[in-house]
Design a protein around this motif. Structure first.
Motif, PDB file in Angstrom:
ATOM      1  N   UNK A  55      -5.083   9.195   2.175  1.00  0.00           N
ATOM      2  CA  UNK A  55      -4.936   9.203   1.270  1.00  0.00           C
ATOM      3  C   UNK A  55      -3.757   9.735  -0.102  1.00  0.00           C
ATOM      4  N   UNK A  56      -3.482  10.543   0.779  1.00  0.00           N
ATOM      5  CA  UNK A  56      -1.537  10.487   0.172  1.00  0.00           C
ATOM      6  C   UNK A  56      -0.412   9.564  -0.021  1.00  0.00           C
ATOM      7  N   UNK A  57      -0.640   8.961   1.380  1.00  0.00           N
ATOM      8  CA  UNK A  57       0.203   7.752   0.799  1.00  0.00           C
ATOM      9  C   UNK A  57      -0.122   6.928   0.312  1.00  0.00           C
ATOM     10  N   UNK A  58      -1.287   6.510   0.268  1.00  0.00           N
ATOM     11  CA  UNK A  58      -2.243   5.560  -0.780  1.00  0.00           C
ATOM     12  C   UNK A  58      -2.153   5.769  -2.086  1.00  0.00           C
ATOM     13  N   UNK A  59      -1.805   7.271  -3.064  1.00  0.00           N
ATOM     14  CA  UNK A  59      -1.676   7.524  -4.001  1.00  0.00           C
ATOM     15  C   UNK A  59       0.137   8.055  -4.281  1.00  0.00           C
ATOM     16  N   UNK A  60       0.494   7.161  -3.614  1.00  0.00           N
ATOM     17  CA  UNK A  60       2.212   7.583  -4.088  1.00  0.00           C
ATOM     18  C   UNK A  60       2.542   9.110  -4.417  1.00  0.00           C
ATOM     19  N   UNK A  61       1.438   9.625  -3.219  1.00  0.00           N
ATOM     20  CA  UNK A  61       1.815  11.561  -3.840  1.00  0.00           C
ATOM     21  C   UNK A  61       3.280  11.607  -3.971  1.00  0.00           C
ATOM     22  N   UNK A  62       3.441  13.013  -4.892  1.00  0.00           N
ATOM     23  CA  UNK A  62       4.608  13.757  -4.452  1.00  0.00           C
ATOM     24  C   UNK A  62       5.101  14.968  -4.674  1.00  0.00           C
ATOM     25  N   UNK A  63       3.622  15.494  -5.501  1.00  0.00           N
ATOM     26  CA  UNK A  63       3.845  17.080  -5.454  1.00  0.00           C
ATOM     27  C   UNK A  63       2.281  17.660  -4.540  1.00  0.00           C
ATOM     28  N   UNK A  64       2.194  18.051  -4.037  1.00  0.00           N
ATOM     29  CA  UNK A  64       1.029  18.531  -3.333  1.00  0.00           C
ATOM     30  C   UNK A  64       0.675  20.037  -3.176  1.00  0.00           C
TER      31      UNK A  64
END
Length: 210
Positions: free
Chosen positions: A47-56
């Motif tokens: 999910x983090x990879x697919x959403x292009x996450x930069x801030x968690x």
């Protein structure tokens, strides 16, 4: 039911953990912490990879198991993680170092999430993982939906609470809180939601409205 159990175990075994995550998991179990299962961890990474996450933002650092999974999927992201236990965060920091995560990509905040979250800005994060004290579940999810940006993800670990949420005979406070959350989410027009069954459940929310 036996077929479902077999498939569940197969899916869990499919997720391969790095030595750093394995070590973090051992430390968690030694301290009586219930980390996300390997299957849930793998979902977090996808999910983090697919959403292009930069801030968690992570509510509940533990010993770093879920944080390492999230960063494995979002290698350029910055993780902010809240936990009230100093010892847990010390072990998590060591786990991040073992995994060679740059120190400037991890910010650990020691304190009660209920006191820290109100000070965080609206829409400041791409992904929020809720895995803190179940007694504060509803408050944590409310803050998570405020803090995440529109189009961002809120993920709630242990959403089936050890298989008890689906059992009508179980009526303790934690089960009641998870059921109340799931009912509220099912009726909400502000999120798109899915409930998956790896581990003891992962509730996945995409914020679609302010």
């Amino acid at each position: 039911m036996a077929d479902k159990e077999l498939s569940w175990r197969y899916a869990e075994d499919f997720a391969v953990e790095t030595p750093a995550i394995q070590a973090a998991r051992r430390h968690a179990l030694e301290l009586g912490i219930d980390p996300v299962s390997p299957g849930v961890g793998a979902q977090l990474a996808v999910l983090a990879a697919a959403s292009g996450t930069q801030t968690i933002l992570e509510i509940g650092t533990g010993t770093g198991v879920s944080g390492l999974w999230l960063l494995s999927g979002a290698p350029d992201a910055v993780l902010t993680s809240i936990d009230r236990e100093v010892e847990h965060q010390q072990l998590a920091r060591a786990a991040f170092a073992e995994a060679e995560v740059p120190a400037n990509r991890v910010r650990l905040i020691t304190g009660r999430a209920g006191e820290v979250l109100p000070r965080m800005n609206d829409g400041a994060y791409d992904l929020v993982l809720v895995d803190g004290d179940p007694a504060d579940l509803l408050d944590h999810v409310e803050h998570a939906l405020r803090i995440v940006r529109r189009g961002g993800l809120v993920l709630v670990a242990h959403a089936l609470w050890r298989g008890r949420v689906a059992d009508p005979a179980q009526r303790d406070d934690t089960v009641a809180d998870f059921r109340a959350l799931l009912r509220t989410i099912a009726e909400s027009t502000a999120v798109t939601a899915a409930l998956s069954t790896p581990g003891d459940g992962l509730l996945q929310l995409v914020k679609t409205a302010e």
